[in-house]
Design a protein around this motif. Structure first.
Motif, short mmCIF file in Angstrom:
data_model
loop_
_atom_site.label_atom_id
_atom_site.label_comp_id
_atom_site.label_asym_id
_atom_site.label_seq_id
_atom_site.Cartn_x
_atom_site.Cartn_y
_atom_site.Cartn_z
N HIS A 81 -5.11 -0.29 -14.56
CA HIS A 81 -6.01 0.22 -15.61
C HIS A 81 -6.26 -0.80 -16.72
CE1 HIS A 81 -2.98 1.63 -18.67
NE2 HIS A 81 -2.22 1.90 -17.62
N ASP A 231 1.05 -3.08 -20.77
CA ASP A 231 0.67 -1.90 -19.98
C ASP A 231 -0.82 -1.68 -20.19
OD1 ASP A 231 0.31 0.61 -18.85
OD2 ASP A 231 1.28 1.69 -20.48
N ASP A 232 -1.75 -1.99 -19.29
CA ASP A 232 -1.40 -2.32 -17.93
C ASP A 232 -2.03 -3.66 -17.55
OD1 ASP A 232 -0.38 -1.86 -15.33
OD2 ASP A 232 -2.21 -0.88 -14.73
N GLU A 261 -7.24 5.48 -18.34
CA GLU A 261 -6.00 6.04 -17.81
C GLU A 261 -5.20 6.69 -18.93
OE1 GLU A 261 -1.85 6.43 -16.55
OE2 GLU A 261 -2.59 5.19 -18.21
N GLU A 262 -5.27 6.10 -20.12
CA GLU A 262 -4.46 6.59 -21.24
C GLU A 262 -4.96 7.91 -21.81
OE1 GLU A 262 -1.77 5.31 -21.61
OE2 GLU A 262 -1.85 3.19 -21.15
N ASP A 307 0.97 0.17 -12.09
CA ASP A 307 1.06 0.51 -13.51
C ASP A 307 2.50 0.29 -13.95
OD1 ASP A 307 0.36 1.39 -16.01
OD2 ASP A 307 -0.08 3.45 -15.40
ZN ZN Z 1 -0.14 2.25 -17.83
#
Ligand code: ZN
Length: 439
Positions: A81, A231-232, A261-262, A307
């Motif tokens: 991501h 991340d990431d 994604e977050e 991830d």
């Molecule tokens: Zn992540």
């Protein structure tokens, strides 16, 4: 070698303060490697042995290489991501405080550790929509100087700060922009000046705060690397390098990096969107294949969902599982979860273990403590659109969702090697229902 890779990784991260910049950085690397840009709104002319990429919302990207012997082909996919937790600037951002300060009105994006945003130089980056004639043009913005700060409240005014601290995003987290009351359009003017356009031509903007801290290699033996957004982007970068090095005549190698994604991935460009499914379907069609061919290809396909993972914290070793706990610099983390928040299962783990064994890359296993809910990731979310065998993997790190995270100096190099071996491998479903892996 791994130190050089770590340096390249941090320069990639530094150039990628937002998902828009990450996608631009990745596009630049792909263009340099001869990849041809496709548009979702135009026809796809795809040839065997070709290299292509496509973006969605300028914040998610998917690149692919087609093999030359695709009679019984499959997809090899690695997904990561592009976004990280941050603060987003609201539309009407300027707030005057007693005529003596201007602060910016922001809201949280994703689950950040708020305290890590205090007392450090911050700036603004994102995308700006500019009207040019009758068109709307996207311009990337990165104000490359220390511009903002969120100062802590002195301990004398909050004696309990070290015992208990609860942080309110509307009250405690607003960054100071100026030491006076600014004109109402000061921020817009600053953005316009930076882009060298007239302010009245700016019609929209997605702007985020980012941490200006330089990445650092540290530790008694230089074994750690710290940077914003590991991340990431660590996985996004390492899986990209593995993808570029891989070579496979019998498959379509796919690299995907999704935004959002977050915040749960449920956006038009997130892992829960149709982006991956649409792209795989179009690749199949453009190669002159039938929908039956696509179903067969998907049945033999494999995905790495990449991830980052939680390393054992030296001050809180009790927070991780007794024996399924992982450390930085000790190789790739394979994650599993009984409730399938991680997609790994016995078969996908076995396949990935064999790939890493062949590549000489160490692996380690992660599971959450059974009395603790871990985070989720992209693998199981993407599965609702495209269902293929998937293993959830990542690299061990500390301080996940801090504005400055810590990882191991060696681990990006491990993932590059493992991803390359994955793209090189041949995976297929046999009549006996087992998978054969051969180089
Ligand atoms: Zn992540």
């Amino acid at each position: 070698m791994y130190r050089e890779i770590a340096q390249e990784l941090v320069s990639f991260i530094k150039n990628s303060p937002t998902p828009f910049h990450a996608v631009e950085s990745i596009s630049g690397i792909l263009e340099g490697e001869g990849f041809q840009r496709l548009k979702e709104g135009a026809a796809w002319d795809i040839k065997p042995g070709g290299r292509y990429y496509v973006t969605r919302n300028a914040s998610s990207i998917l690149a692919f290489k087609t093999g030359t012997q695709l009679e019984n082909y499959s997809f090899h996919i690695a997904a990561s991501h592009s976004d990280s937790p941050a603060f987003k600037v609201k539309e009407n951002a300027q707030i005057d405080v007693k005529g003596k300060y201007t602060v910016l009105n922001t809201e949280g994006y994703g689950g950040m550790i708020c305290s890590t945003w205090f007392d450090r130089p911050l700036s603004l980056a994102g995308r700006v929509i500019v009207k040019e004639g009758n068109s709307l043009v996207t311009r990337l913005l990165n104000i490359d100087r220390d511009l903002l700060m969120i100062p802590s409240l002195a301990i004398h005014m909050n004696r309990e700060v070290n015992e208990k601290q609860s942080l309110n995003k509307q009250k405690d987290m607003l960054p100071v922009f100026s030491g006076r009351k600014m004109d109402a359009d000061a921020l817009k003017t600053l953005v316009a000046d930076e882009l060298k356009v007239e302010a009245e031509r700016i019609y929209g903007a997605d702007l985020y705060l980012y941490n200006r801290a330089e990445p650092s290699v540290w530790g008694a033996e230089g074994e750690f690397i710290s940077s914003p957004r590991l991340d990431d982007l660590e996985c996004a970068y390492a899986s990209l390098q593995g993808f570029l090095r891989g070579e496979n005549r019998g498959s379509v190698s796919v690299y995907a990096c999704f935004d959002n994604e977050e915040v749960g991935s449920q956006t038009k460009q997130g892992a829960a969107s149709t982006f991956l499914c649409d792209a795989l379907t179009r690749i199949n069609t453009a190669l002159g294949k039938t929908s039956e061919d696509l179903s067969r290809a998907l049945a033999s396909s494999f995905m790495l969902s990449c991830d980052n993972a939680h390393a054992v914290h030296p001050n809180y070793p009790e927070k991780t599982d007794v024996n399924n706990c992982v450390y930085m610099n000790e190789g790739i983390v394979i994650k599993s979860h009984a409730g399938q928040k991680y997609t790994s299962d016995a078969l996908s783990i076995a396949l990935f273990k064999i790939i890493c064994e062949k590549a000489g890359v160490p692996v380690q296993f992660f599971a959450n403590r059974s009395d603790m809910n871990g985070g989720s990731t992209l693998g199981n979310i993407a599965m609702s659109q495209v269902s293929v065998n998937t293993v959830d993997i990542g690299l061990a790190q500390l301080a996940m969702h801090s504005s400055y995270e810590t990882a191991g100096i060696k681990d990006a190099a491990y993932l590059i090697r493992a991803a390359e071996a994955f793209y090189n491998s041949h995976i297929c479903e046999t009549d006996a229902g087992v998978y054969e892996i051969e180089k």
